[in-house]
Design a protein around this motif. Structure first.
Motif, PDB file in Angstrom:
ATOM      1  N   MET A   1       0.848  -1.194   0.000  1.00 43.50           N
ATOM      2  CA  MET A   1       0.000   0.000   0.000  1.00 43.50           C
ATOM      3  C   MET A   1       0.878   1.237   0.000  1.00 43.50           C
ATOM      4  SD  MET A   1      -3.408  -0.606   2.127  1.00 43.50           S
ATOM      5  CE  MET A   1      -2.842  -0.258   3.770  1.00 43.50           C
ATOM      6  N   CYS A   2       0.271   2.335  -0.238  1.00 49.07           N
ATOM      7  CA  CYS A   2       0.962   3.613  -0.157  1.00 49.07           C
ATOM      8  C   CYS A   2      -0.103   4.682  -0.184  1.00 49.07           C
ATOM      9  CB  CYS A   2       1.906   3.805  -1.330  1.00 49.07           C
ATOM     10  SG  CYS A   2       1.059   4.383  -2.790  1.00 49.07           S
ATOM     11  N   GLY A   3       0.293   5.918  -0.158  1.00 48.37           N
ATOM     12  CA  GLY A   3      -0.697   6.990  -0.167  1.00 48.37           C
ATOM     13  C   GLY A   3      -0.436   7.989  -1.269  1.00 48.37           C
ATOM     14  N   GLY A  72       1.325  14.348  -4.263  1.00 47.07           N
ATOM     15  CA  GLY A  72       2.242  13.819  -3.261  1.00 47.07           C
ATOM     16  C   GLY A  72       2.077  12.317  -3.110  1.00 47.07           C
ATOM     17  N   HIS A  73       3.092  11.682  -2.522  1.00 46.46           N
ATOM     18  CA  HIS A  73       3.104  10.222  -2.469  1.00 46.46           C
ATOM     19  C   HIS A  73       3.898   9.736  -1.268  1.00 46.46           C
ATOM     20  CE1 HIS A  73       4.517   6.158  -3.858  1.00 46.46           C
ATOM     21  NE2 HIS A  73       3.327   6.117  -4.438  1.00 46.46           N
ATOM     22  N   THR A  74       3.380   8.750  -0.570  1.00 46.52           N
ATOM     23  CA  THR A  74       4.183   7.986   0.380  1.00 46.52           C
ATOM     24  C   THR A  74       4.343   6.605  -0.232  1.00 46.52           C
ATOM     25  OG1 THR A  74       2.163   7.395   1.544  1.00 46.52           O
ATOM     26  CG2 THR A  74       3.482   9.184   2.475  1.00 46.52           C
ATOM     27  N   ARG A  75       5.585   6.142  -0.340  1.00 46.58           N
ATOM     28  CA  ARG A  75       5.857   4.906  -1.093  1.00 46.58           C
ATOM     29  C   ARG A  75       5.996   3.696  -0.184  1.00 46.58           C
ATOM     30  NH1 ARG A  75      11.154   2.727  -3.581  1.00 46.58           N
ATOM     31  NH2 ARG A  75      10.349   1.310  -5.182  1.00 46.58           N
ATOM     32  N   TRP A  76       5.495   2.588  -0.644  1.00 42.93           N
ATOM     33  CA  TRP A  76       5.744   1.288  -0.024  1.00 42.93           C
ATOM     34  C   TRP A  76       6.330   0.442  -1.149  1.00 42.93           C
ATOM     35  CZ3 TRP A  76       6.603  -0.120   4.614  1.00 42.93           C
ATOM     36  CH2 TRP A  76       6.531  -1.463   4.989  1.00 42.93           C
ATOM     37  N   ALA A  77       7.645   0.324  -1.168  1.00 43.88           N
ATOM     38  CA  ALA A  77       8.370  -0.193  -2.330  1.00 43.88           C
ATOM     39  C   ALA A  77       7.933  -1.592  -2.747  1.00 43.88           C
ATOM     40  CB  ALA A  77       9.859  -0.204  -2.027  1.00 43.88           C
ATOM     41  N   THR A  78       7.668  -1.746  -4.039  1.00 48.09           N
ATOM     42  CA  THR A  78       7.470  -3.086  -4.596  1.00 48.09           C
ATOM     43  C   THR A  78       8.545  -3.377  -5.641  1.00 48.09           C
ATOM     44  OG1 THR A  78       6.008  -2.333  -6.374  1.00 48.09           O
ATOM     45  CG2 THR A  78       4.955  -2.942  -4.292  1.00 48.09           C
ATOM     46  N   HIS A  79       9.063  -2.336  -6.302  1.00 49.21           N
ATOM     47  CA  HIS A  79      10.079  -2.507  -7.345  1.00 49.21           C
ATOM     48  C   HIS A  79      11.226  -1.542  -7.059  1.00 49.21           C
ATOM     49  CE1 HIS A  79       6.591  -4.335  -9.125  1.00 49.21           C
ATOM     50  NE2 HIS A  79       7.314  -4.816 -10.122  1.00 49.21           N
ATOM     51  N   GLY A  80      12.308  -2.070  -6.527  1.00 49.72           N
ATOM     52  CA  GLY A  80      13.437  -1.207  -6.185  1.00 49.72           C
ATOM     53  C   GLY A  80      13.421  -0.864  -4.711  1.00 49.72           C
ATOM     54  N   ALA A  87      11.897   6.967  -4.843  1.00 51.97           N
ATOM     55  CA  ALA A  87      10.686   7.615  -4.312  1.00 51.97           C
ATOM     56  C   ALA A  87       9.941   8.324  -5.446  1.00 51.97           C
ATOM     57  CB  ALA A  87      11.073   8.619  -3.225  1.00 51.97           C
ATOM     58  N   HIS A  88       8.655   8.458  -5.276  1.00 51.71           N
ATOM     59  CA  HIS A  88       7.823   9.169  -6.262  1.00 51.71           C
ATOM     60  C   HIS A  88       7.777  10.641  -5.856  1.00 51.71           C
ATOM     61  CE1 HIS A  88       5.440   5.242  -7.263  1.00 51.71           C
ATOM     62  NE2 HIS A  88       6.617   4.961  -6.749  1.00 51.71           N
ATOM     63  N   PRO A  89       7.411  11.554  -6.722  1.00 52.12           N
ATOM     64  CA  PRO A  89       6.988  11.398  -8.111  1.00 52.12           C
ATOM     65  C   PRO A  89       8.141  11.022  -9.046  1.00 52.12           C
ATOM     66  CG  PRO A  89       6.211  13.486  -7.175  1.00 52.12           C
ATOM     67  CD  PRO A  89       7.192  12.926  -6.224  1.00 52.12           C
ATOM     68  N   VAL A 100       2.716  10.123  -9.760  1.00 45.53           N
ATOM     69  CA  VAL A 100       2.768   9.278  -8.569  1.00 45.53           C
ATOM     70  C   VAL A 100       1.864   8.082  -8.829  1.00 45.53           C
ATOM     71  CG1 VAL A 100       3.336  11.112  -6.926  1.00 45.53           C
ATOM     72  CG2 VAL A 100       0.936  10.626  -7.408  1.00 45.53           C
ATOM     73  N   HIS A 101       2.207   6.973  -8.206  1.00 45.98           N
ATOM     74  CA  HIS A 101       1.532   5.712  -8.527  1.00 45.98           C
ATOM     75  C   HIS A 101       1.405   4.855  -7.272  1.00 45.98           C
ATOM     76  CE1 HIS A 101       2.557   1.401 -10.070  1.00 45.98           C
ATOM     77  NE2 HIS A 101       1.241   1.520 -10.071  1.00 45.98           N
ATOM     78  N   ASN A 102       0.229   4.316  -7.069  1.00 45.80           N
ATOM     79  CA  ASN A 102       0.007   3.310  -6.037  1.00 45.80           C
ATOM     80  C   ASN A 102      -0.365   2.014  -6.750  1.00 45.80           C
ATOM     81  OD1 ASN A 102      -2.776   2.694  -3.770  1.00 45.80           O
ATOM     82  ND2 ASN A 102      -0.774   1.754  -3.816  1.00 45.80           N
ATOM     83  N   GLY A 103       0.458   0.975  -6.524  1.00 49.95           N
ATOM     84  CA  GLY A 103       0.130  -0.320  -7.118  1.00 49.95           C
ATOM     85  C   GLY A 103       1.332  -0.981  -7.748  1.00 49.95           C
ATOM     86  N   ILE A 104       1.048  -1.920  -8.633  1.00 53.22           N
ATOM     87  CA  ILE A 104       2.106  -2.696  -9.286  1.00 53.22           C
ATOM     88  C   ILE A 104       1.797  -2.796 -10.770  1.00 53.22           C
ATOM     89  CG2 ILE A 104       3.100  -5.022  -9.512  1.00 53.22           C
ATOM     90  CD1 ILE A 104       2.652  -5.381  -6.509  1.00 53.22           C
ATOM     91  N   GLU A 124      14.689   2.174 -10.213  1.00 52.68           N
ATOM     92  CA  GLU A 124      14.414   0.743 -10.443  1.00 52.68           C
ATOM     93  C   GLU A 124      12.909   0.468 -10.437  1.00 52.68           C
ATOM     94  OE1 GLU A 124      17.699  -1.332  -7.715  1.00 52.68           O
ATOM     95  OE2 GLU A 124      16.661   0.345  -6.799  1.00 52.68           O
ATOM     96  N   THR A 125      12.114   1.500 -10.480  1.00 53.28           N
ATOM     97  CA  THR A 125      10.677   1.311 -10.270  1.00 53.28           C
ATOM     98  C   THR A 125       9.897   1.010 -11.546  1.00 53.28           C
ATOM     99  OG1 THR A 125      10.175   3.640 -10.598  1.00 53.28           O
ATOM    100  CG2 THR A 125      10.741   2.974  -8.356  1.00 53.28           C
ATOM    101  N   ASP A 126       8.778   0.344 -11.344  1.00 55.80           N
ATOM    102  CA  ASP A 126       7.807   0.143 -12.421  1.00 55.80           C
ATOM    103  C   ASP A 126       7.148   1.481 -12.782  1.00 55.80           C
ATOM    104  OD1 ASP A 126       6.757   0.124  -9.835  1.00 55.80           O
ATOM    105  OD2 ASP A 126       5.077  -1.193 -10.337  1.00 55.80           O
ATOM    106  N   THR A 127       7.063   2.369 -11.815  1.00 56.92           N
ATOM    107  CA  THR A 127       6.369   3.649 -12.013  1.00 56.92           C
ATOM    108  C   THR A 127       7.088   4.544 -13.024  1.00 56.92           C
ATOM    109  OG1 THR A 127       5.645   3.488  -9.737  1.00 56.92           O
ATOM    110  CG2 THR A 127       5.449   5.663 -10.787  1.00 56.92           C
ATOM    111  N   GLU A 128       8.413   4.521 -13.007  1.00 57.89           N
ATOM    112  CA  GLU A 128       9.151   5.368 -13.952  1.00 57.89           C
ATOM    113  C   GLU A 128       8.827   4.968 -15.391  1.00 57.89           C
ATOM    114  OE1 GLU A 128      13.398   5.505 -13.488  1.00 57.89           O
ATOM    115  OE2 GLU A 128      13.579   7.070 -14.991  1.00 57.89           O
TER     116      GLU A 128
END
Ligand code: GLU
Length: 215
Positions: A1-3, A72-80, A87-89, A100-104, A124-128
């Motif tokens: 999860m994240c916000g 804004g984003h609080t990250r809970w890392a899944t990739h990296g 960190a996002h954004p 910013v992205h929440n999910g996978i 290393e993120t999927d979000t980038e």
């Protein structure tokens, strides 16, 4: 999860974003970041590893980042790993898209290969990869770019996106990951959870899946 939190309206955005993120702490996080837009100026990104307190200190509780539109984003890392870079954004290489992205994003590697993003990533993120994809598919219409991008993406996501060409505007889309929004006299708010903006307005709506929202 994240916000996720987004605000555009009649107030300085950064303090609202940081306050909203603090309300989403229960969702867990390892880093946090904000992107704020001051009128037509470039999108300003500030990120920090660790607790939100670090980001609060870095931005003087948001006061050092002027602008009335931001995400804004609080990250809970899944990739990296948890880090400032991851960190996002995340921003496209030309600075046109900040997301910013929440999910996978399950197929982020395939997207990276298909659209030629391999070797270009700074994180290393999927979000980038998603930020790069939205930018690649952007031809002047943010909604169209998001529509095309989410058609390529497999997985769960809630995205809030700023486009350089569209100051004062936030674009959002989700699948599975939660996102609620509201419009009121203060402006427009969007977040993973109502708690982030309930101080401003108790009325809200759930962003329908795959609906592209403009605020
Ligand atoms: N998959 C993304 C990442 O690892 C988003 C994780 C989240 O929902 O915080 O950065």
């Amino acid at each position: 999860m994240c916000g996720i939190v987004g605000f555009t309206g009649r107030h300085q955005a950064a303090p609202i974003l940081l306050d909203g993120l603090s309300k989403l702490e229960y969702r867990g996080y390892d880093s946090a970041g904000i992107a704020v837009r001051d009128g037509e100026k470039d999108i300003e990104i500030i990120k920090a590893k660790g607790r939100l307190k670090v980001l609060l200190e870095k931005t003087n509780a948001g006061e050092s980042v002027p602008g009335m539109c931001g995400i804004g984003h609080t990250r809970w890392a899944t990739h990296g790993e948890p880090s400032e870079v991851n960190a996002h954004p995340h921003v496209s290489d030309n600075g046109n898209v900040a997301a910013v992205h929440n999910g996978i994003i399950e197929n982020y590697h395939a997207i990276s290969v298909q659209f030629g993003f391999e070797g270009l990533a700074t994180s290393e993120t999927d979000t980038e990869v998603a930020a790069a994809l939205i930018n690649k598919l952007y031809e002047g219409d943010p909604k169209e770019a998001l529509r095309k991008a989410v058609a390529e993406i497999e997985g769960s996501f809630a995205f809030c996106v700023l486009f350089k060409d569209h100051p004062g505007e936030i674009y959002a889309v989700r699948n599975v990951s939660p996102m609620v929004a509201t419009y009121c006299d203060d402006g427009a708010f969007i977040a993973s959870d109502l708690t982030a903006f309930i101080a401003y307005n108790k009325r809200y709506f759930i962003v329908p899946e795959y609906h592209i929202l403009t605020m």
